[in-house]
Design a protein around this motif. Structure first.
Motif, PDB file in Angstrom:
ATOM      1  N   ASP A 170      77.437  69.409  58.963  1.00  0.00           N
ATOM      2  CA  ASP A 170      76.165  69.828  59.884  1.00  0.00           C
ATOM      3  C   ASP A 170      76.084  69.377  61.009  1.00  0.00           C
ATOM      4  O   ASP A 170      75.163  70.036  61.922  1.00  0.00           O
ATOM      5  CB  ASP A 170      75.211  69.199  58.688  1.00  0.00           C
ATOM      6  N   ASP A 171      76.260  68.087  61.334  1.00  0.00           N
ATOM      7  CA  ASP A 171      76.226  67.503  62.502  1.00  0.00           C
ATOM      8  C   ASP A 171      76.413  68.404  63.688  1.00  0.00           C
ATOM      9  O   ASP A 171      75.974  68.509  64.852  1.00  0.00           O
ATOM     10  CB  ASP A 171      76.586  65.820  62.905  1.00  0.00           C
ATOM     11  N   ILE A 172      78.065  68.695  63.550  1.00  0.00           N
ATOM     12  CA  ILE A 172      78.410  69.443  64.632  1.00  0.00           C
ATOM     13  C   ILE A 172      78.099  70.817  64.665  1.00  0.00           C
ATOM     14  O   ILE A 172      77.895  71.438  65.926  1.00  0.00           O
ATOM     15  CB  ILE A 172      80.172  69.447  64.530  1.00  0.00           C
ATOM     16  N   LYS A 173      77.395  71.513  63.665  1.00  0.00           N
ATOM     17  CA  LYS A 173      76.803  72.604  63.534  1.00  0.00           C
ATOM     18  C   LYS A 173      75.477  72.696  64.683  1.00  0.00           C
ATOM     19  O   LYS A 173      75.189  73.444  65.395  1.00  0.00           O
ATOM     20  CB  LYS A 173      76.677  73.279  62.334  1.00  0.00           C
ATOM     21  N   LEU A 174      74.975  71.631  64.218  1.00  0.00           N
ATOM     22  CA  LEU A 174      73.542  71.347  65.095  1.00  0.00           C
ATOM     23  C   LEU A 174      74.028  71.052  66.284  1.00  0.00           C
ATOM     24  O   LEU A 174      73.253  71.889  67.331  1.00  0.00           O
ATOM     25  CB  LEU A 174      72.730  70.184  64.515  1.00  0.00           C
ATOM     26  N   LYS A 175      75.182  70.506  66.840  1.00  0.00           N
ATOM     27  CA  LYS A 175      75.226  70.075  68.240  1.00  0.00           C
ATOM     28  C   LYS A 175      75.487  71.424  68.969  1.00  0.00           C
ATOM     29  O   LYS A 175      75.042  71.591  70.168  1.00  0.00           O
ATOM     30  CB  LYS A 175      76.273  69.217  68.178  1.00  0.00           C
ATOM     31  N   VAL A 176      76.546  72.222  68.260  1.00  0.00           N
ATOM     32  CA  VAL A 176      76.953  73.386  69.262  1.00  0.00           C
ATOM     33  C   VAL A 176      75.727  74.269  69.232  1.00  0.00           C
ATOM     34  O   VAL A 176      75.598  75.267  70.135  1.00  0.00           O
ATOM     35  CB  VAL A 176      78.087  73.968  68.396  1.00  0.00           C
ATOM     36  N   ASN A 177      75.140  74.383  68.141  1.00  0.00           N
ATOM     37  CA  ASN A 177      73.702  75.340  68.461  1.00  0.00           C
ATOM     38  C   ASN A 177      72.903  74.775  69.472  1.00  0.00           C
ATOM     39  O   ASN A 177      72.042  75.696  70.251  1.00  0.00           O
ATOM     40  CB  ASN A 177      73.086  75.644  66.899  1.00  0.00           C
ATOM     41  N   GLU A 178      72.539  73.680  69.631  1.00  0.00           N
ATOM     42  CA  GLU A 178      71.617  73.118  70.671  1.00  0.00           C
ATOM     43  C   GLU A 178      72.198  73.563  72.066  1.00  0.00           C
ATOM     44  O   GLU A 178      71.557  73.736  72.864  1.00  0.00           O
ATOM     45  CB  GLU A 178      71.581  71.697  70.366  1.00  0.00           C
ATOM     46  N   LEU A 179      73.611  73.557  72.136  1.00  0.00           N
ATOM     47  CA  LEU A 179      74.205  73.914  73.391  1.00  0.00           C
ATOM     48  C   LEU A 179      73.811  75.399  73.830  1.00  0.00           C
ATOM     49  O   LEU A 179      73.950  75.775  74.954  1.00  0.00           O
ATOM     50  CB  LEU A 179      75.562  73.625  73.330  1.00  0.00           C
ATOM     51  N   VAL A 180      73.576  76.254  72.761  1.00  0.00           N
ATOM     52  CA  VAL A 180      73.346  77.662  73.136  1.00  0.00           C
ATOM     53  C   VAL A 180      72.103  78.100  72.727  1.00  0.00           C
ATOM     54  O   VAL A 180      72.009  79.162  72.691  1.00  0.00           O
ATOM     55  CB  VAL A 180      74.536  78.237  72.380  1.00  0.00           C
ATOM     56  N   LYS A 181      71.030  77.207  72.425  1.00  0.00           N
ATOM     57  CA  LYS A 181      69.797  77.469  71.993  1.00  0.00           C
ATOM     58  C   LYS A 181      69.072  78.555  73.110  1.00  0.00           C
ATOM     59  O   LYS A 181      68.267  79.340  72.425  1.00  0.00           O
ATOM     60  CB  LYS A 181      69.153  76.464  71.670  1.00  0.00           C
ATOM     61  N   ASP A 182      69.199  78.532  74.378  1.00  0.00           N
ATOM     62  CA  ASP A 182      68.507  79.469  75.120  1.00  0.00           C
ATOM     63  C   ASP A 182      69.653  80.654  75.613  1.00  0.00           C
ATOM     64  O   ASP A 182      69.034  81.154  76.733  1.00  0.00           O
ATOM     65  CB  ASP A 182      68.229  78.373  76.473  1.00  0.00           C
ATOM     66  N   ILE A 183      70.680  80.934  74.934  1.00  0.00           N
ATOM     67  CA  ILE A 183      71.397  81.942  75.104  1.00  0.00           C
ATOM     68  C   ILE A 183      71.466  83.007  74.195  1.00  0.00           C
ATOM     69  O   ILE A 183      71.775  82.815  73.043  1.00  0.00           O
ATOM     70  CB  ILE A 183      72.960  81.433  75.513  1.00  0.00           C
TER      71      ILE A 183
END
Length: 637
Positions: free
Chosen positions: A271-284
């Protein structure tokens, strides 16, 4: 190719077994003279016998007797066998004989070296190789290598390559597949027509033989050996891989099975890595822009270790493991990237391909375990994006000559699809060179050179940015401009535009004693920075077609200023060469009394041409090479 009655198999087998049983005489003098001609090695006897006991049980027995005639032939001296947790080696031995047939070395199974199939990682510790490292003391010598292994993976039945390369003759080569369970057998013969291959096969069993085949000479710029030499692909519709059973009759069904096989718990992330990559693309919102961010994240986080598909197993390492250790092979890194994209809602597909600059295709009409590499496919409304996941530096969506322009198996939830990767054709592979050149009175040159590269020419250059100053200087002196004596690199500025896939070089150079000077004339070669002097080798009796694998275009524009005290007389007239293989054009333009412009455009087209066209192509390249050496003489006032 001759098709023979199956009843004759017994007689053929008796003949094969007796050939080398008579005192096992491996003296090289016994090899027929016609098989030694133009050969670096001679296969005396190469037999493969495969028995499929059941859907998930297969035994493969191999015996090769090969005489190595000279040092070049050492490349055919392969004494190794691969294994893993799914494959058990049951027989392994090697004997070395001298030219007179005397045994000089003996290797039993426990004398073989046993090493990991990959360096630098522990994820693949079950993939191993047993091999003999033999250094010959004289030539010719003969190797008798025997191996047998048992495996549950019937999804990968060994193919038959009776002639595995050029300058290799064959006394006898056989391929036999026993199928006691009468499973449905599929096979594909390639390039059999030009060879005297005998077929003893029946409905459920396979048996081929090739005898007394003289060596075939290699010829430059010809089709791939895989498209010239004979080969046999064999498969079954009911199969197993790593004890997982499957059934398929076409690529769609096979791809569907393999898609499910790949998932099997390998596409999970914390879940940590999923949250991390989703944070990177949150505005895209755009899927391709999301993919660019994820791809960059993967490149910065991981490194590649080399394990060919088929050696390190066919199943990728779980995405969680790759994320944890930070490295993987092509399978692991591609699966990891796919899993990251899944986490941000971008659809992508694991895809198997034959990699290498030779453009080998996945066989469109024969499904099965093919390929040696894995890339990632992102559907994009008919304009698919392809990702090479093993490089930390390659731009997003750029494949280069390693995987471009070939058939690839794309595995989707709905099944397998054969697609084709993008092709970098002819003018797409563009290099533009602009230079301001000052000729000095003492014959030296000062110049600013600007080079812009795109397509495959970009692929040949972008890694320059990883070089040290010393490495870069060496590259220019010993490779790019190796034909220029007394060259000094004064400065280099590089720009790698990954967004547009363009590489730029700004180089300042000086060249001492470039021109030849006497009392009346100042003589210099006008094409300073992109001399193309390639001329294909001459063949009096060409046997193979001509294949130009990679087209390209070079455009050069030099502004040349002559030294004080000299005058420009008459400049050369336009030079234009045209042919089916491309065009070559050079023009000269006088700017003023001390400056002139040199413009060159050279286009080479890819394509396959009949062997009769080889002389025409050679003539075309000779004419180009001759004009590339054009020298101009200027005179004193």
């Amino acid at each position: 190719m001759k098709k023979l009655p199956y009843l004759t198999i017994l007689l053929v087998l008796l003949s094969i077994s007796s050939t080398f049983s008579q005192k096992n005489n491996y003296a090289s003098l016994l090899i027929p003279v016609e098989l030694k001609k133009d050969a670096n090695a001679v296969i005396r006897d190469n037999s493969i016998e495969i028995t499929i006991e059941s859907v998930d049980e297969m035994t493969v027995y191999k015996r090769e007797v090969i005489t190595i005639l000279n040092k070049v032939g050492d490349s055919y001296a392969d004494i190794y066998e691969s294994y893993d947790n799914d494959t058990k080696i049951t027989k392994l031995s090697a004997y070395i004989y001298d030219a007179f047939g005397n045994q000089i070395k003996k290797y039993s199974k426990n004398k073989f070296l046993d090493v990991s199939a990959v360096d630098g990682g522990t994820l693949y510790s079950d993939s191993r190789v047993k091999y003999v490292d033999y250094t010959p003391i004289s030539y010719p010598y003969t190797i008798v290598f025997e191996s047998e292994y048992k495996t549950s993976s019937t999804g990968f039945i060994p193919s038959w390559y009776p002639i595995s390369g050029y300058y290799l003759s064959v006394e006898k080569s056989t391929y036999k597949l026993n199928n006691p369970q009468n499973l449905t057998i599929r096979k594909k013969e390639k390039n059999f027509d030009s060879f005297s291959i005998e077929d003893f096969s029946s409905e459920f069993n396979v048996f081929y033989s090739l005898n007394d085949q003289a060596s075939i000479k290699y010829e430059n710029i010809a089709p791939l050996s895989i498209d010239v030499l004979p080969s046999l692909l064999v498969g079954v519709n009911q199969f197993a891989l790593k004890k997982i059973r499957g059934y398929a009759t076409n690529w769609k069904e096979f791809g569907k099975w393999r898609y499910e096989f790949l998932k099997n718990g390998k596409d999970e992330l914390t879940d940590d890595i999923k949250l991390k990559v989703n944070e990177l693309v949150k505005d895209i919102s755009d899927p391709i822009e999301k993919a660019k961010v994820v791809y960059s994240f993967m490149q910065n986080k991981t490194r590649y270790i080399s394990v060919q598909e088929g050696i390190g197993g066919w199943m990728p390492i779980p995405a969680n493991e790759v994320d944890k250790v930070g490295y993987g092979d092509c399978k692991g890194l591609t699966n990891y990237t796919k899993t990251l994209l899944d986490a941000v809602g971008v659809k992508s597909h694991y895809s198997v391909i034959w990699a290498g600059d030779s453009k080998r295709n996945v066989e469109k009409d024969f499904f099965g375990m093919q390929g040696n590499h894995v890339i990632l496919n992102i559907p994009n409304n008919g304009n698919d994006v392809w990702l090479e996941c093993t490089s930390q530096t390659v731009p997003f969506g750029f494949l280069g000559d390693f995987t471009d322009d070939r058939n690839v198996l794309v595995m989707t939830p709905e099944g397998g699809i054969i697609k084709r990767t993008p092709a970098y054709k002819n003018e797409t592979n563009l290099q533009t060179t602009k230079a301001k050149i000052k000729l000095e009175e003492n014959g030296s040159v000062q110049a600013n050179v600007n080079i812009t590269s795109k397509g495959i020419q970009y692929d040949n250059k972008y890694f320059y940015e990883t070089y040290t100053k010393e490495e870069l200087e060496k590259k220019y002196k010993s490779n790019v401009w190796s034909y220029i004596n007394n060259l000094e690199i004064l400065s280099v500025e590089l720009k790698n535009d990954k967004d547009n896939v363009v590489f730029k070089e700004d180089v300042k150079v000086s060249i001492k004693n470039y021109a030849s000077i006497n009392e009346q004339e100042y003589l210099f070669r006008v094409n300073v920075f992109n001399k193309n002097s390639y001329v294909p080798k001459r063949y009096r009796n060409r046997k193979l077609p001509l294949k130009i694998s990679r087209g390209y275009k070079d455009v050069d524009s030099y502004e040349i200023k002559i030294p004080e005290g000299y005058i420009l007389s008459v400049l050369p007239s336009e030079k234009l060469l045209t042919s089916k293989f491309g065009t070559y054009k050079v023009t000269f333009t006088k700017i003023d009394e001390t400056t002139f412009k040199y413009d060159k455009s050279m286009l080479i087209k890819d394509g396959v041409y009949p062997k009769e066209d080889y002389k025409l192509y050679r003539s075309f390249r000779r004419s180009i090479a001759k004009y590339e050496n054009l020298r101009i003489a200027i005179v004193k006032k």
